[in-house]
Every structure is written in structure tokens, then in C-alpha cells.
Design a protein around this motif. Structure first.
Motif, PDB file in Angstrom:
ATOM      1  N   TYR A   1       0.760  -1.334   0.132  1.00 11.67           N
ATOM      2  CA  TYR A   1       0.015  -0.044  -0.113  1.00 11.67           C
ATOM      3  C   TYR A   1       0.959   1.297   0.227  1.00 11.67           C
ATOM      4  O   TYR A   1       0.858   2.169  -0.693  1.00 11.67           O
ATOM      5  N   ALA A   2       1.759   1.422   0.852  1.00  8.11           N
ATOM      6  CA  ALA A   2       2.667   2.408   0.948  1.00  8.11           C
ATOM      7  C   ALA A   2       3.676   2.572  -0.174  1.00  8.11           C
ATOM      8  O   ALA A   2       3.889   3.735  -0.663  1.00  8.11           O
ATOM      9  N   LYS A   3       3.882   1.508  -0.913  1.00  9.27           N
ATOM     10  CA  LYS A   3       4.647   1.723  -2.217  1.00  9.27           C
ATOM     11  C   LYS A   3       3.791   2.584  -3.257  1.00  9.27           C
ATOM     12  O   LYS A   3       4.373   2.951  -4.150  1.00  9.27           O
ATOM     13  N   LYS A   4       2.552   2.028  -3.252  1.00  4.41           N
ATOM     14  CA  LYS A   4       1.648   3.046  -4.241  1.00  4.41           C
ATOM     15  C   LYS A   4       1.608   4.566  -3.664  1.00  4.41           C
ATOM     16  O   LYS A   4       0.973   5.452  -4.468  1.00  4.41           O
ATOM     17  N   ILE A   5       2.156   4.842  -2.663  1.00  2.00           N
ATOM     18  CA  ILE A   5       1.788   6.416  -2.263  1.00  2.00           C
ATOM     19  C   ILE A   5       3.101   7.353  -2.577  1.00  2.00           C
ATOM     20  O   ILE A   5       4.340   6.943  -2.255  1.00  2.00           O
ATOM     21  N   TRP A   6       2.998   8.157  -3.326  1.00  5.17           N
ATOM     22  CA  TRP A   6       3.927   9.361  -3.645  1.00  5.17           C
ATOM     23  C   TRP A   6       4.003  10.311  -2.633  1.00  5.17           C
ATOM     24  O   TRP A   6       3.120  11.280  -2.348  1.00  5.17           O
ATOM     25  N   PHE A   7       4.803  10.150  -1.496  1.00  7.14           N
ATOM     26  CA  PHE A   7       4.776  11.118  -0.381  1.00  7.14           C
ATOM     27  C   PHE A   7       5.121  12.623  -0.796  1.00  7.14           C
ATOM     28  O   PHE A   7       6.155  12.921  -1.602  1.00  7.14           O
ATOM     29  N   TRP A   8       4.373  13.530  -0.172  1.00  8.47           N
ATOM     30  CA  TRP A   8       4.511  14.862  -0.453  1.00  8.47           C
ATOM     31  C   TRP A   8       6.162  15.423  -0.399  1.00  8.47           C
ATOM     32  O   TRP A   8       6.859  14.884   0.456  1.00  8.47           O
ATOM     33  N   ASN A   9       6.524  15.909  -1.581  1.00 10.71           N
ATOM     34  CA  ASN A   9       7.876  16.412  -1.601  1.00 10.71           C
ATOM     35  C   ASN A   9       7.855  17.930  -2.067  1.00 10.71           C
ATOM     36  O   ASN A   9       6.721  18.355  -2.621  1.00 10.71           O
ATOM     37  N   THR A  10       8.982  18.601  -1.992  1.00 11.82           N
ATOM     38  CA  THR A  10       9.035  19.869  -2.477  1.00 11.82           C
ATOM     39  C   THR A  10       9.672  19.932  -3.826  1.00 11.82           C
ATOM     40  O   THR A  10      10.729  19.427  -4.141  1.00 11.82           O
ATOM     41  N   PRO A  11       8.888  20.258  -4.776  1.00 20.25           N
ATOM     42  CA  PRO A  11       9.331  20.545  -6.227  1.00 20.25           C
ATOM     43  C   PRO A  11      10.452  21.598  -6.178  1.00 20.25           C
ATOM     44  O   PRO A  11      10.056  22.611  -5.749  1.00 20.25           O
ATOM     45  N   ILE A  12      11.444  21.150  -6.735  1.00 21.76           N
ATOM     46  CA  ILE A  12      12.777  22.254  -6.842  1.00 21.76           C
ATOM     47  C   ILE A  12      13.326  22.197  -8.289  1.00 21.76           C
ATOM     48  O   ILE A  12      12.840  21.394  -8.795  1.00 21.76           O
ATOM     49  N   ASN A  13      14.061  23.286  -8.434  1.00 18.65           N
ATOM     50  CA  ASN A  13      14.860  23.468  -9.840  1.00 18.65           C
ATOM     51  C   ASN A  13      15.537  22.028 -10.217  1.00 18.65           C
ATOM     52  O   ASN A  13      15.710  21.820 -11.379  1.00 18.65           O
ATOM     53  N   ASP A  14      16.292  21.568  -9.223  1.00 20.36           N
ATOM     54  CA  ASP A  14      17.054  20.099  -9.542  1.00 20.36           C
ATOM     55  C   ASP A  14      16.053  18.951  -9.387  1.00 20.36           C
ATOM     56  O   ASP A  14      15.589  18.887  -8.354  1.00 20.36           O
ATOM     57  N   CYS A  15      16.031  18.438 -10.548  1.00 21.34           N
ATOM     58  CA  CYS A  15      15.112  17.407 -10.535  1.00 21.34           C
ATOM     59  C   CYS A  15      15.251  16.240  -9.555  1.00 21.34           C
ATOM     60  O   CYS A  15      16.175  15.755  -9.439  1.00 21.34           O
ATOM     61  N   LEU A  16      14.187  15.998  -9.069  1.00 23.94           N
ATOM     62  CA  LEU A  16      14.421  14.813  -7.819  1.00 23.94           C
ATOM     63  C   LEU A  16      14.623  13.787  -8.381  1.00 23.94           C
ATOM     64  O   LEU A  16      14.969  12.765  -7.592  1.00 23.94           O
ATOM     65  N   ASP A  17      14.140  13.289  -9.616  1.00 23.94           N
ATOM     66  CA  ASP A  17      14.386  12.180 -10.091  1.00 23.94           C
ATOM     67  C   ASP A  17      15.587  11.744 -10.844  1.00 23.94           C
ATOM     68  O   ASP A  17      15.714  10.867 -11.210  1.00 23.94           O
ATOM     69  N   GLY A  18      16.564  12.797 -10.595  1.00 25.47           N
ATOM     70  CA  GLY A  18      17.953  12.430 -10.934  1.00 25.47           C
ATOM     71  C   GLY A  18      18.211  13.025 -12.411  1.00 25.47           C
ATOM     72  O   GLY A  18      19.555  13.189 -12.804  1.00 25.47           O
ATOM     73  N   ARG A  19      17.529  13.496 -13.009  1.00 27.14           N
ATOM     74  CA  ARG A  19      17.554  14.088 -14.459  1.00 27.14           C
ATOM     75  C   ARG A  19      18.493  15.436 -14.253  1.00 27.14           C
ATOM     76  O   ARG A  19      18.431  16.357 -13.459  1.00 27.14           O
ATOM     77  N   THR A  20      19.476  15.516 -15.243  1.00 22.69           N
ATOM     78  CA  THR A  20      20.537  16.749 -15.031  1.00 22.69           C
ATOM     79  C   THR A  20      20.224  17.252 -16.304  1.00 22.69           C
ATOM     80  O   THR A  20      21.020  18.604 -16.231  1.00 22.69           O
ATOM     81  N   ASP A  21      19.660  16.890 -17.404  1.00 24.95           N
ATOM     82  CA  ASP A  21      19.686  17.698 -18.701  1.00 24.95           C
ATOM     83  C   ASP A  21      18.424  18.602 -18.824  1.00 24.95           C
ATOM     84  O   ASP A  21      18.736  19.314 -19.629  1.00 24.95           O
ATOM     85  N   VAL A  22      17.698  18.677 -17.928  1.00 29.00           N
ATOM     86  CA  VAL A  22      16.706  19.785 -17.750  1.00 29.00           C
ATOM     87  C   VAL A  22      16.549  20.407 -16.550  1.00 29.00           C
ATOM     88  O   VAL A  22      16.911  19.647 -15.460  1.00 29.00           O
ATOM     89  N   GLU A  23      16.039  21.464 -16.658  1.00 23.17           N
ATOM     90  CA  GLU A  23      15.598  22.023 -15.153  1.00 23.17           C
ATOM     91  C   GLU A  23      14.122  21.711 -14.739  1.00 23.17           C
ATOM     92  O   GLU A  23      13.163  21.923 -15.662  1.00 23.17           O
ATOM     93  N   CYS A  24      13.956  21.522 -13.576  1.00 23.52           N
ATOM     94  CA  CYS A  24      12.526  20.972 -13.102  1.00 23.52           C
ATOM     95  C   CYS A  24      11.914  22.413 -12.688  1.00 23.52           C
ATOM     96  O   CYS A  24      12.546  23.468 -12.452  1.00 23.52           O
ATOM     97  N   THR A  25      10.489  22.123 -12.530  1.00 21.27           N
ATOM     98  CA  THR A  25       9.645  23.422 -12.276  1.00 21.27           C
ATOM     99  C   THR A  25       9.701  23.280 -10.836  1.00 21.27           C
ATOM    100  O   THR A  25       9.567  22.361 -10.052  1.00 21.27           O
ATOM    101  N   ASP A  26       9.721  24.521 -10.193  1.00 23.23           N
ATOM    102  CA  ASP A  26       9.901  24.560  -8.582  1.00 23.23           C
ATOM    103  C   ASP A  26       8.423  24.851  -7.822  1.00 23.23           C
ATOM    104  O   ASP A  26       7.434  25.100  -8.894  1.00 23.23           O
ATOM    105  N   TYR A  27       8.549  24.868  -6.622  1.00 27.23           N
ATOM    106  CA  TYR A  27       7.007  25.177  -6.155  1.00 27.23           C
ATOM    107  C   TYR A  27       6.344  26.466  -6.604  1.00 27.23           C
ATOM    108  O   TYR A  27       5.282  26.563  -6.298  1.00 27.23           O
ATOM    109  N   GLN A  28       7.186  27.394  -6.683  1.00 28.19           N
ATOM    110  CA  GLN A  28       6.630  28.794  -7.229  1.00 28.19           C
ATOM    111  C   GLN A  28       6.042  28.782  -8.442  1.00 28.19           C
ATOM    112  O   GLN A  28       4.920  29.261  -8.651  1.00 28.19           O
TER     113      GLN A  28
END
Lengths: 395, 286, 356
Positions: A357-384
Motif C-alpha cells: 500500500y505504501a509503495k503506491k503512495i508518492w509522499f509529498w515532496n518539495t518540487p525544486i529546480n534540481d530534478c528530484l528524479d535525478g535528471r540533469t539535462d533539464v531544469e525542473c519546475t519549482d514550487y513557485q
């Protein structure tokens, strides 16, 4: 971003105003940024005699709300640490309060923790000094919202998922997918609800992960511009069917009971509160998985009472205390042992310890410019960016 | 200096006396009012570090550019403006006849009862009133039932609900100045107009209305500006809609400069409204 | 001209009550065309109510009201060919003087050019053409009063009602306005119905006067009739100053049956030593007060039986044969008067004697 049942919108809005005001004063006083943390404590010293805690409502109860609800007095007696506590209404408000350095301990949700750490507000926590840490579910440990560069910044508290709730009379056949609030939303035009916060964009991202794999979303909190745009489009389409958004716990409860709303996101505790005579509802974890929260007890980098702070972290992780606190709030506790102390059925209802059950949950995280999924070729969108996007979605 | 010499000095120097009298309230006014407003203005031209939420005190027009160029803000501004104007129109349309009845028709006793009746809601919390409207408007609520009698349902939660609720909440603020304005119109003026041949409608249009306009304007300033800034009612009965206040609120935590810039919109609108009102000369008669 | 030949206003058995109070009690009244008619009485006597009934601001409970030949009892003010000058003037504060005066013409649909001409004409009549552009608040009391008058006459009503229009003006202005009112009434030739509590004003201006008491007319007549021959103690007392002898006092002092009134100016005071004129009635007494009033002295005398008497001694030029030093307080004097100056009063009035 959550409330206990007694609170409603007023508290939140006043909180917002206070936050806005305090931001002016705080920044005027010149906040010192940069990293202050100098590694975790090696061993504990004598208790300082006091500890101040900043937490969600219902997290630090000393019997003043309800004489039956008290897990603070015992701690004070045992450790000699006098507890003063302050509650907050939103993660943003908490962030601004924490910056003052007046609080030794902060209970933070995932959309706050990373900001705290980045701003140097959170101290590294040596989990070896917290005996109760061991019993905590492994799936809550060393996650991206409490651990950065293999350094722990806090102790996991309770957790829960943002579920799909529907009125079993009106919504047939019984949905198993978030499709019910996206593609199928027009079937219940004006009676669909969604959580009123930028973080809800992640719910759309979870849905897109399953249904539009071409977008390449790996983590719903790590969206590049294209991915965010897709989520925004999905939510804009949903918007035409949404009757109202909710951020106030009692509002959505009433809405389901009157029939103004028949399908939408919810928390388990709300589903439990709804009177089945008024509206027969079911809350499920859809096939795509869901977003959720796992709060973290953090220690301020400016704490003058680190020993008492450690003592509190251990106390709140004590199975009996944790069971009491999470049950009072309405979420799953952080360990199997806690379930032994919880009321019967509580852990089952909230799926405590259910790793699948817990595996299916994406726990709240803070979106930041450095992609949390490890991608480095793009900039991610942040909370703002998300905040702006959210305003745009609502239009 | 003895006490009596102080008081005699003060009585001879009205300037000092006035200064001492006003010092405290003026300090308060400047600090709380002017400084807060100035801080808001200045903040609108700052920016923020996106991750740490720290204010960056460097001058930028980005926020202003954003709120003037993006469609979202235009849409929300127009919606807010529309709601504020509708609320004001509804309140004025109610206040004009009701105020007239209270001031000129009702007996002394029922006049007092009416004034109390219209003031009563002011004692109730704003939230209670908004939540009461929520239950009135909800599925199976009173409006649903009453509307059902004539083949209509409840308008549901949305812009209509915002307008209804806000019109209700601000009504006393419009009725009171309008009622006071009617009170100030001597009965003999009504007699005089009728005496000179004017029928009641004409008397109302040519004599009463021009004299009540200042009260109407005062009331409309309340209903208009209070509606322009509201966001709580929107949260409670507005369904999925947002107004300018909600945009300020949602941004106040994560991007204070943007929130401040958005807050400039209603301020600007109200300034324009006041300027228009001033041109009619109604302000001088308040 | 007599009121009965060409009645302009006719009230038949008109009554009006406010709660338990009868403001007007079965009133019959006929006012002739072109008459200057005054309604005199203290406040609360019903005179203003009668005026408001004629104007149409109040509805009669019973009875009929006619203007000319038309029954207007049920008509609203705007359907009656009557205008009013209000006690507080009731000028429209948002309009300038010219627009105030032209208001009645405007609601009658008179063209802009014509109403401007006629309004200026009316302002000319009250000598105020120079303030046409001002707002009422910029005028003095006397000017406002005249604007109110101009506004009322500009529509050429058959009847002009004036509700104590001079009450708020100072003496000098009041006297001047009285003259002007009289002139304007003569010029226009329309009926004026004038409400006042000032008996002197009523006496000066009116063709006829109705004296009101408790919603009824107690005496109706020309100023001379009202003043010289009051029919009741109430009228004798209200109109001018009178010495009123009720039946008991009459018996004692006059040795006569009935009640009588005697105007102060009809009394001659002379020293005890002087002999009374032939046929005069006399009474001896002591002067208790002698008040200088410019044109003479008002002298209060206490007769030997305790009756109070007021006499008026005119100041006289040195050429007058009777010129003498006025008596002073404490002097013993003889008061004498001609029996013909005694006005017999009706028995209806039981009011106490009050000197004004």
C-alpha cells in the motif's frame, strides 16, 4: 496542509496573514542564510530543561484541548524538559516561523522539509541517539523528504494517502482509477472536488505517469516544463467539472454529506467521519497509486536545547505515544509496535505497515529546480512555478 | 515647572496642545497604516529566492509585468470587478427603498426595530454568515427547496453564490448611510415638491435621490471595496472560482512580492473608483 | 369682498384626529376669492392642521374640502391648485435659487426658456434677481423666505398657503416682509391663507381672522371686530392685552352682571385729587409696577379689592393738554374708563386671566 477536525478555513487564512506579516518583519531583521549545520551530534548531554516545538495542530497535545489527550505531561515529568508548542496552518507559514530560530523542533511535511534543509534551518539528526528509531517502518526511512546526501534530517512520524472517495449511490460502476476525476469527471459535472493546493498538481502527475508514459514522468514532484504543462492541461480540463476545491476538512465532509460533491480526493479520516446515513461513501487507493504525506520531526540548526529535542524525537517515536498521536490526527503510525497500542482496527483502516500500500503512495515532496528524479539535462519546475500554475488552473 | 504652569502654558499655546493630543494616534496611524502600505508597495518590486523563500531586495518590474501581461490576472480582475459591481448594485437597489421606508414611512417604533434588524447581522461573525449561506445554497438546502417550488434548483456554489453572499454580508454597510441620508432630508422638502405639482416618482427622482446620493456613494464605497478584497466567502461558497484576494492569499506564503503586486490591483481599482466618485462631488457632501 | 359671494375655499364639517387628540373638530370655514385670511392661535390649536388639510398633506377623517367649485377632499397635493410657503422654507438644497423657483414650472412641463423667464420674473417680484445662481445655503434667512415665496407664486396658484412664514425672522425684517406680503397679495389678487401665532401680524395683514382654540374656530371676523369686540375671554386674552373681569370681579368692581374685557389703552390714570370725567367708571388703586415700553408706559395697578389691572399710558408730546409726569411705583391713582369701552364677553370661557 492538513487540519484536525476542529479547525477550519478561518484559522488557515489568519495564519496566512500572520505569515505574510511575519515575513516582512523577519526579513527586515536580516535572516542569516547558508549552512550552519556542523554534522550531527555524537552523543547526548544533560537535558536543558525546556524545548519549544512547532507542529501541525493535534501533534503536540498536553491535555489542554481534551484532558484525555495528553502525551506531553509524561514526557515533561520523565525528562524535565518543559514543552512549549505552537501550531501552524500551512507549510509556508511554518517555514517563516522556523526561520526565527525560536523553535527547537519542527514537525514538517514533505513540501517543507527540503526547503528547511536547503535554507540551513534543519540540523542533521543522528538516529543512533534515538532508540525508538529502529522500530520505525523501513519504507519511511532514508527517503528523499527526510534524507539528503545520505544524511538524516529527522524522524518519520505518521503517514497517509490522498484517496479517491466517491458516493456509491451516484458513482457507478465503482471506480478503481483516478479516471473518475479526470476523463470521467464530466459525468458528474459540478460535483467533483479536488484538494485546493499547488501540491495537487502531483496528483495529476501520478495519473499521467500511468496513462501517458510518453511524457516520461518518473516522479510526480519532478516535472519539467513540458510535463508540468501536460498536468496543467489535465487539471484545466478537470476544472470545468469541479464543483469546488477543498482545503478545509469539514467543508468537504459537509459537501459529500449534502450531495454537493460525489467524487474527489480525500483523506481516510474524512471518509471515516462521513455519516453513512447521509451519504454512502467509499474511499479507495486507485490503481495508479496516489500522493500522500509522511511528516518528519526535525531539529532546528539553531536549537539551544538539542538534548531535549532529541528526547522529544525519541518520545514521539515511542510506539505508545506514536499510536496515540497518529490516531488522534487520523493517519497511520510509524511502526508495527505502535499498532499494538492503537485502538482495534485503526492500523487496518489506515493500512499501517502495509508496504504494498505504501509503495503506491508518492509522499509529498518539495518540487525544486534540481530534478528530484535525478535528471540533469533539464531544469525542473519549482514550487513557485506550481503555485502560479495552480492559480492559472483555477482561472 | 508645576502642574498649573504646564496647564497655563498649554492653554496659551493651542499648537502644542494639539500636537500632544494627536501625537499618539498619529504615530499609530503612520506606523500601522502608512508604513504597512508602503512596505506592501515596496515589496511588490522585490523578488524572492525560489527555494529558500528569502526575499531578494533588488528592484525589479517582473511582478508588475507578470500581473499586467498574463491573461490569468486579467480574467480574475474582471471577475472580481464584476462581482464587486454586482454586489454594489444589488445592495444599492435594496437600500434605496428600504432606507426610504425606514426613514420616511415607518412609525418611530418600527423604525427602531428595523434599524436593529438590519444592524443585527453585524454582531454575527463574518464566517458564520458565510457558512450559513453555504448551507442555504447547498444541495437540499433552503434555496434548493424554494427554487424547486418554481422549477429552479439552487444556483449552487459559484459566482452567483459569491454575489448573493457578499451582497448579504455588506448590506448593513450600505443601508446605514443611505438611511442616514434619508433621515437628513426634511419631510417638508417632500411636501414642497408635491405641493408644487410633482408626483411621488418625480419627487423621488428630482428631490430625494439627489440628496441621498452622498449616502449611496458612501455605502457603495464600503460594499465595493470590501467585496474587491474578499477571499473567504469565495473559499466557502465560491465553488471552484477565485478572486483577487485568493490569488494574494495563495501567493502570500510562497511569493510575497508577487502577492504584493497582485494586491496593488484592487488598490488601483478602488483609487479609480474614488476618483470617479470625487468627480461627481459626492465626497464633499459626506 | 364677501367670502360667501365667491368662495375660494370651503370646508364643511372637516375633522382630523391624531390618535385621541382632535386636531380639527367638525370645522366649517369659507374663505373668499382674493381674501387675505389669517388663522391665529397658539401652537396645538389646529390652525396648521387646517392649512395642511387644504394643501392636501393631510387627509380629513370626515367632511369635505372644496377649492373653487371642485371637491378636492380626496386629491393629493400635486392635484390641487394650491401652493405653500413653509415655515422652514423647504428650499431644495441641491438646486440653485433659479432652479428652486422654476421647480413647479419644470414639473408642469413648461419649456426651459419660458420657465427661466417666469422664474426670473417671480424673483424680481421679491427683489432677488441678483441671487438667482446661488445655492439656498448661501442666502440669509430673509432671502430664503422670499425665494420660498417666489417659488410658490411662480406657478400662479389660486390659493397661497403660508405657514408661519415670518416666524424665524427678526423684528425689523418681519415688519418689512409684512408690507411686501401685503403688496404681493394685492398685485396677484389671489387668496392668501396665513397661519400665525402672532396676533399683531394677523391684525396688520388680514382681511379676516379666524381665532383657533383646540381644533375649533372661536371667533371669526375682521381684525377690528376681533380686537375691539372679542366674544370670549380666550379671544380677548389671546388677541392683544386685555383686562378681563369675570362675573365675580365685575360684580365687585363694575357693579355689573356678566364678564367684560377692557383694553389697557382705554384706561385713564389720574391722581386721587383729580376729578373723574363725567359718566366715567372709576376704581382706586396702587401702582405696583410701571414699565417703560418706548411709546409709553405699561402700568400695573392693584385695586383696593386686590384685582389686578393693566393700563397703557401713551407718551405724549409737550403740546398735548394732558401732558403730565407719569406716575411711579407706589403712587395711589384713580383708574377711569368709559362704560362703552367695556366689551361684554360670552360665558363660554372659563380660562384664567393671564396678561401677556
Amino acid at each position: 496542509m492538513r487540519n484536525i477536525p476542529t479547525r477550519h478555513t478561518a484559522g488557515r487564512t489568519i495564519g496566512g496573514a500572520v505569515a505574510a506579516l511575519s515575513l516582512i518583519t523577519l526579513t527586515a531583521c536580516g535572516g542569516d542564510s547558508g549552512s550552519e549545520s556542523t554534522g550531527a551530534a555524537e552523543k547526548l548531554g544533560e537535558n536543558e530543561g525546556e524545548v519549544s516545538i512547532l507542529a501541525w495542530p493535534g501533534y503536540v497535545e498536553d491535555g489542554s484541548t481534551d484532558p484525555e489527550v495528553d502525551w506531553v505531561s509524561g514526557f515533561e515529568k520523565e525528562t524535565g524538559c518543559q514543552v512549549t508548542s505552537k501550531v501552524y496552518g500551512t507549510s509556508d507559514e511554518a517555514f517563516n516561523l522556523a526561520k526565527s530560530g525560536e523553535y527547537d523542533v519542527v514537525a514538517a511535511s514533505g513540501d517543507l522539509t527540503l526547503r528547511m534543509i536547503a535554507a540551513g534551518q534543519a540540523a542533521e539528526v543522528n538516529t543512533d541517539l534515538i532508540p525508538n528509531y529502529e522500530g520505525i517502518y523501513d519504507f519511511l526511512k532514508d527517503r528523499e523528504w527526510n534524507t539528503v546526501d545520505e544524511k538524516n534530517y529527522g524522524i518519520p512520524h505518521g503517514y497517509g494517502a490522498n484517496l479517491l472517495m466517491y458516493n456509491t449511490k451516484d458513482v457507478t460502476p465503482a471506480p478503481t482509477s483516478w479516471k473518475a476525476v479526470f476523463e470521467d469527471a464530466p459525468k458528474h459535472k459540478g460535483q467533483v472536488t479536488a484538494y485546493d493546493s499547488p501540491i495537487y498538481i502531483a496528483d495529476a502527475a501520478v495519473y499521467l505517469m500511468a496513462h501517458q508514459p510518453d511524457l516520461g514522468i518518473e516522479n510526480p514532484y519532478s516535472l519539467d516544463e513540458k510535463q508540468l504543462a501536460a498536468a496543467v492541461d489535465l487539471l484545466k480540463a478537470q476544472r470545468t467539472s469541479v464543483g469546488e476545491y477543498w482545503s478545509d476538512y469539514t467543508k468537504t465532509q459537509a459537501s459529500f454529506e449534502t450531495g454537493d460533491t460525489v467524487v474527489g480526493t480525500t483523506w481516510q479520516v474524512i471518509a471515516n467521519l462521513i455519516d453513512p446515513k447521509k451519504a454512502p461513501v467509499e474511499a479507495i487507493l486507485p490503481s495508479e497509486g496516489a500522493t500522500g504525506w509522511n511528516d518528519t520531526w526535525m531539529i532546528s540548526s539553531k536549537s539551544k536545547s538539542p538534548n531535549c529535542a532529541y528526547a522529544w524525537l525519541n518520545h514521539i517515536s515511542d510506539p505508545e505515544v506514536n499510536a496515540q498521536a497518529t490516531e488522534y490526527f487520523g493517519e497511520a503510525p510509524n511502526s508495527d509496535k505502535a499498532c499494538e497500542f492503537a485502538s482495534e482496527g485503526h492500523c487496518e483502516t489506515f493500512h499501517a505497515g502495509d508496504e504494498e500500500y505504501a509503495k503506491k503512495i508518492w509522499f509529498w515532496n518539495t518540487p525544486i529546480n534540481d530534478c528530484l528524479d535525478g535528471r540533469t539535462d533539464v531544469e525542473c519546475t519549482d514550487y513557485q512555478d506550481w503555485t502560479k500554475a495552480w492559480a492559472e488552473i483555477k482561472g | 515647572m508645576t502642574l498649573s504652569s504646564i496647564s497655563s502654558t498649554l492653554s496659551r499655546r493651542p499648537g502644542i496642545r494639539l500636537g500632544l493630543l494627536l501625537a499618539a494616534p498619529l504615530t499609530w496611524l503612520v506606523l500601522v497604516y502608512v508604513v504597512a502600505l508602503a512596505a506592501l508597495l515596496v515589496t511588490a518590486f522585490w523578488t524572492i529566492d525560489s527555494f529558500t523563500n528569502e526575499l531578494e531586495r533588488t528592484f525589479t518590474l517582473d511582478n508588475v509585468r507578470e500581473i499586467t501581461s498574463e491573461a490569468l490576472y486579467r480574467t480574475v480582475t474582471l471577475r472580481t470587478l464584476g462581482v464587486a459591481l454586482l454586489v454594489t448594485l444589488i445592495d444599492c437597489a435594496i437600500a434605496l427603498p428600504v432606507g426610504f421606508y425606514m426613514a420616511k414611512v415607518a412609525s418611530r417604533r418600527s423604525r427602531h426595530l428595523l434599524v436593529i434588524a438590519f444592524l443585527m447581522p453585524l454582531w454575527a461573525s463574518y464566517l458564520v454568515k458565510a457558512l450559513a449561506w453555504r448551507s442555504l445554497l447547498s444541495n437540499g438546502g433552503l434555496l434548493d427547496w424554494a427554487g424547486g417550488l418554481v422549477g429552479l434548483g439552487t444556483p449552487g456554489f459559484g459566482v452567483t453564490a459569491i454575489v448573493l453572499t457578499q451582497a448579504y454580508i455588506w448590506l448593513p454597510y450600505v443601508i446605514l448611510p443611505v438611511y442616514a441620508a434619508y433621515e437628513r432630508v426634511p419631510d417638508s422638502l417632500l411636501d414642497a415638491a408635491g405641493d408644487l405639482g410633482a408626483r411621488p416618482a418625480r419627487t423621488f427622482r428630482t428631490v430625494v435621490l439627489p440628496l441621498v446620493v452622498p449616502g449611496l456613494v458612501a455605502g457603495s464605497i464600503f460594499s465595493f471595496s470590501l467585496t474587491m478584497g474578499d477571499y473567504i466567502t469565495v473559499n466557502i461558497v465560491g465553488g471552484a472560482n477565485q478572486m483577487l484576494g485568493n490569488l494574494v492569499y495563495i501567493n502570500s506564503g510562497s511569493n510575497l512580492p508577487l502577492a504584493a503586486a497582485i494586491a496593488l490591483i484592487p488598490i488601483a481599482v478602488i483609487m479609480i473608483y474614488l476618483a470617479l466618485v470625487r468627480r461627481t462631488g459626492a465626497l464633499e457632501n459626506l | 369682498m364677501g367670502p360667501t359671494e365667491s368662495p375660494q375655499i370651503q370646508l364643511d364639517a372637516v375633522s382630523k384626529a391624531y390618535g385621541d387628540v382632535m386636531a380639527v373638530d367638525a370645522l366649517d370655514l369659507t374663505i373668499g376669492d382674493g381674501e387675505f385670511f389669517s388663522m391665529l392661535g397658539p401652537s396645538g390649536s389646529g390652525k396648521t392642521t387646517v392649512l395642511r388639510l387644504i394643501a392636501g398633506f393631510e387627509r380629513a377623517d370626515s367632511g369635505t374640502i372644496r377649492l373653487g367649485s371642485e371637491d378636492v377632499t380626496a386629491l393629493a397635493p400635486f392635484d390641487r391648485d394650491v401652493t405653500t410657503v413653509f415655515q422652514d422654507y423647504a428650499l431644495f438644497p441641491h438646486l440653485n435659487v433659479l432652479d428652486n423657483v422654476a421647480y413647479g414650472l419644470r414639473v408642469r412641463g413648461v419649456s426651459k426658456a419660458e420657465r427661466s423667464t417666469r422664474a426670473r420674473e417671480a424673483l424680481g417680484m421679491v427683489r432677488l434677481d441678483h441671487v438667482a445662481a446661488r445655492k439656498p445655503t448661501e442666502l440669509s434667512g430673509g432671502q430664503r423666505q422670499r425665494v420660498a415665496l417666489a417659488r410658490a407664486i411662480v406657478v400662479r396658484p389660486k390659493v397661497l398657503l403660508l405657514d408661519e412664514p415670518l416666524g424665524a425672522l427678526d423684528l425689523k425684517l418681519r415688519e418689512q416682509m409684512q408690507v411686501e406680503l401685503k403688496q404681493i397679495q394685492r398685485e396677484l389678487g389671489i387668496t392668501f391663507v396665513f397661519v400665525t401665532h402672532d396676533q399683531e401680524e394677523a391684525l396688520t395683514l388680514s382681511d379676516r381672522i379666524a381665532v383657533f382654540d383646540s381644533g375649533r374656530i372661536v371667533q371669526l371676523g375682521t381684525p377690528k371686530e376681533i380686537y375691539e369686540s372679542p366674544t370670549s375671554q380666550y379671544v380677548a386674552d389671546f388677541v392683544g392685552t386685555s383686562n378681563v373681569f369675570d362675573e365675580q370681579v365685575s360684580k365687585r368692581v363694575l357693579k355689573m352682571e356678566g364678564a367684560f374685557a377692557l383694553r389697557p389703552e382705554k384706561i385713564l390714570l389720574s391722581p386721587l385729587t383729580a376729578s373723574a370725567p363725567a359718566g366715567a367708571m372709576t376704581a382706586a388703586g396702587v401702582i405696583t409696577e410701571s414699565i417703560y415700553i418706548g411709546t409709553g408706559h405699561r402700568v400695573h395697578i392693584e385695586l383696593e379689592d386686590g384685582t389686578q389691572l393693566v393700563a397703557l399710558e401713551q407718551s405724549r408730546g409737550a403740546l398735548h393738554p394732558d401732558a403730565a409726569e407719569p406716575e411711579s411705583r407706589g403712587d395711589r391713582v384713580v383708574a377711569s374708563w368709559s362704560p362703552g369701552d367695556l366689551v361684554p364677553l360670552g360665558t363660554d370661557s372659563s380660562r384664567a386671566v393671564q396678561h401677556r
